[in-house]
Design a protein around this motif. Structure first.
Motif, PDB file in Angstrom:
ATOM      1  N   ARG A  96      37.992  55.673  38.413  1.00  0.00           N
ATOM      2  CA  ARG A  96      37.584  54.543  38.301  1.00  0.00           C
ATOM      3  C   ARG A  96      38.231  53.743  39.553  1.00  0.00           C
ATOM      4  NH1 ARG A  96      35.651  57.391  35.710  1.00  0.00           N
ATOM      5  NH2 ARG A  96      34.132  57.131  34.070  1.00  0.00           N
ATOM      6  N   MET A  97      39.433  53.905  39.863  1.00  0.00           N
ATOM      7  CA  MET A  97      40.216  53.253  40.899  1.00  0.00           C
ATOM      8  C   MET A  97      39.790  53.992  42.196  1.00  0.00           C
ATOM      9  SD  MET A  97      42.189  51.052  39.393  1.00  0.00           S
ATOM     10  CE  MET A  97      40.771  50.750  38.012  1.00  0.00           C
ATOM     11  N   ALA A 101      38.495  51.441  45.070  1.00  0.00           N
ATOM     12  CA  ALA A 101      38.734  51.679  46.518  1.00  0.00           C
ATOM     13  C   ALA A 101      37.776  51.685  47.663  1.00  0.00           C
ATOM     14  CB  ALA A 101      39.626  52.911  46.723  1.00  0.00           C
ATOM     15  N   LEU A 102      36.411  51.777  47.190  1.00  0.00           N
ATOM     16  CA  LEU A 102      35.316  51.823  48.159  1.00  0.00           C
ATOM     17  C   LEU A 102      34.568  50.459  48.075  1.00  0.00           C
ATOM     18  CD1 LEU A 102      33.502  54.985  47.045  1.00  0.00           C
ATOM     19  CD2 LEU A 102      34.798  54.640  48.806  1.00  0.00           C
ATOM     20  N   VAL A 103      35.073  49.227  47.555  1.00  0.00           N
ATOM     21  CA  VAL A 103      34.599  48.075  47.502  1.00  0.00           C
ATOM     22  C   VAL A 103      35.038  47.381  48.868  1.00  0.00           C
ATOM     23  CG1 VAL A 103      34.723  45.681  46.530  1.00  0.00           C
ATOM     24  CG2 VAL A 103      34.773  47.648  45.068  1.00  0.00           C
ATOM     25  N   PRO A 106      35.273  42.146  52.745  1.00  0.00           N
ATOM     26  CA  PRO A 106      34.675  41.005  52.426  1.00  0.00           C
ATOM     27  C   PRO A 106      34.213  40.671  50.848  1.00  0.00           C
ATOM     28  CG  PRO A 106      33.739  41.970  54.000  1.00  0.00           C
ATOM     29  CD  PRO A 106      34.545  42.999  53.647  1.00  0.00           C
ATOM     30  N   LEU A 107      33.936  41.558  50.065  1.00  0.00           N
ATOM     31  CA  LEU A 107      33.432  41.269  48.810  1.00  0.00           C
ATOM     32  C   LEU A 107      34.798  41.082  48.030  1.00  0.00           C
ATOM     33  CD1 LEU A 107      31.285  41.421  46.898  1.00  0.00           C
ATOM     34  CD2 LEU A 107      31.500  43.581  46.450  1.00  0.00           C
ATOM     35  N   TRP A 108      36.060  41.721  48.444  1.00  0.00           N
ATOM     36  CA  TRP A 108      37.374  41.120  47.803  1.00  0.00           C
ATOM     37  C   TRP A 108      37.695  39.699  47.984  1.00  0.00           C
ATOM     38  CZ3 TRP A 108      39.207  43.557  43.905  1.00  0.00           C
ATOM     39  CH2 TRP A 108      39.033  44.963  43.802  1.00  0.00           C
ATOM     40  N   TRP A 109      37.476  39.513  49.492  1.00  0.00           N
ATOM     41  CA  TRP A 109      37.620  37.771  49.539  1.00  0.00           C
ATOM     42  C   TRP A 109      36.724  36.755  48.787  1.00  0.00           C
ATOM     43  CZ3 TRP A 109      41.271  35.974  52.596  1.00  0.00           C
ATOM     44  CH2 TRP A 109      42.061  36.900  53.382  1.00  0.00           C
ATOM     45  N   LEU A 110      35.401  37.398  48.673  1.00  0.00           N
ATOM     46  CA  LEU A 110      34.490  36.660  47.754  1.00  0.00           C
ATOM     47  C   LEU A 110      35.024  36.329  46.457  1.00  0.00           C
ATOM     48  CD1 LEU A 110      31.877  34.882  47.733  1.00  0.00           C
ATOM     49  CD2 LEU A 110      30.621  37.093  47.348  1.00  0.00           C
ATOM     50  N   LEU A 111      35.261  37.546  45.961  1.00  0.00           N
ATOM     51  CA  LEU A 111      35.877  37.600  44.557  1.00  0.00           C
ATOM     52  C   LEU A 111      37.136  36.548  44.308  1.00  0.00           C
ATOM     53  CD1 LEU A 111      35.917  38.763  41.717  1.00  0.00           C
ATOM     54  CD2 LEU A 111      37.282  40.566  42.581  1.00  0.00           C
ATOM     55  N   GLY A 112      37.914  36.683  45.336  1.00  0.00           N
ATOM     56  CA  GLY A 112      39.329  35.736  45.510  1.00  0.00           C
ATOM     57  C   GLY A 112      38.774  34.212  45.247  1.00  0.00           C
ATOM     58  N   ALA A 113      38.030  34.046  46.343  1.00  0.00           N
ATOM     59  CA  ALA A 113      37.199  32.706  46.383  1.00  0.00           C
ATOM     60  C   ALA A 113      36.975  31.980  45.154  1.00  0.00           C
ATOM     61  CB  ALA A 113      36.441  32.483  47.521  1.00  0.00           C
TER      62      ALA A 113
END
Length: 191
Positions: A96-97, A101-103, A106-113
């Motif tokens: 699963r991890m 790792a493939l995400v 920019p999607l991590w930035w969006l999730l953070g926002a």
């Protein structure tokens, strides 16, 4: 005399004040400004009162409130679940991890926002509720001070005889720690 009346009538106006009207072009009339300010504040307060009035809320509003309460517990329990999954089945967890790792970044930035805005708004709401509670506590301060003064007035003055304080007799149980020398020493020092 008629000339002077006409001249004063022209400068100060008939029923109006030409000097005051001219000055209001350059400087706002303080009294009229205060009247406008009071009207604006009362309208704003009436709007807030209408918006936040206790009204019967519909099913949709209650459902949305319930949904808004889910993210924090879900994130906390999900994180604990990940730790449990890593201990129970490390290979499943590692697979699963690898997917995470493939995400893309920019999607991590969006999730953070999204998470930041959610928790920021929640923090602001809780802060405002805390400030209301502080204001309520401050409002009862005079009552608390009067109560303290009344209690202090009940204390005996230094010249009066005070009641002797009796300490309760406590029996100390016998403590035994046969396998720990440090605790045995401590128990003996307590007697």
């Amino acid at each position: 005399m008629g000339l002077i009346d006409r001249l004063f009538g022209m400068v100060f106006g008939n029923g109006g004040n030409l000097v005051a009207q001219t000055a209001e072009v350059f400087r706002e009339n303080a009294e009229k400004s205060a009247v406008r300010e009071v009207a604006m504040r009362s309208d704003a307060l009436a709007q807030y009162a209408q918006e936040f009035a206790l009204q019967r809320r519909g099913l949709f509003d209650r459902l949305m409130d319930a949904v808004n309460r889910l993210p924090r517990p879900a994130m906390a329990l999900g994180t604990l679940g990940l730790f449990a999954a890593a201990m129970i089945d490390p290979i499943w967890f590692a697979a699963r991890m690898q997917g995470i790792a493939l995400v893309p970044e920019p999607l991590w930035w969006l999730l953070g926002a999204i998470v930041s805005f959610y928790f920021g708004a929640r923090h602001q709401l809780k802060n405002q509720q805390f400030q209301k509670q502080v204001a309520a506590s401050l409002a009862i301060t005079p009552t608390v001070m009067r109560n303290l003064e009344a209690l202090n007035a009940m204390k005996p003055v230094s010249g009066q005889k005070q009641a002797k304080r009796v300490e309760p007799a406590l029996t100390k149980p016998e403590l035994s720690f046969p396998q720990n020398a440090a605790l045995q020493d401590w128990a003996q020092s307590q007697h």
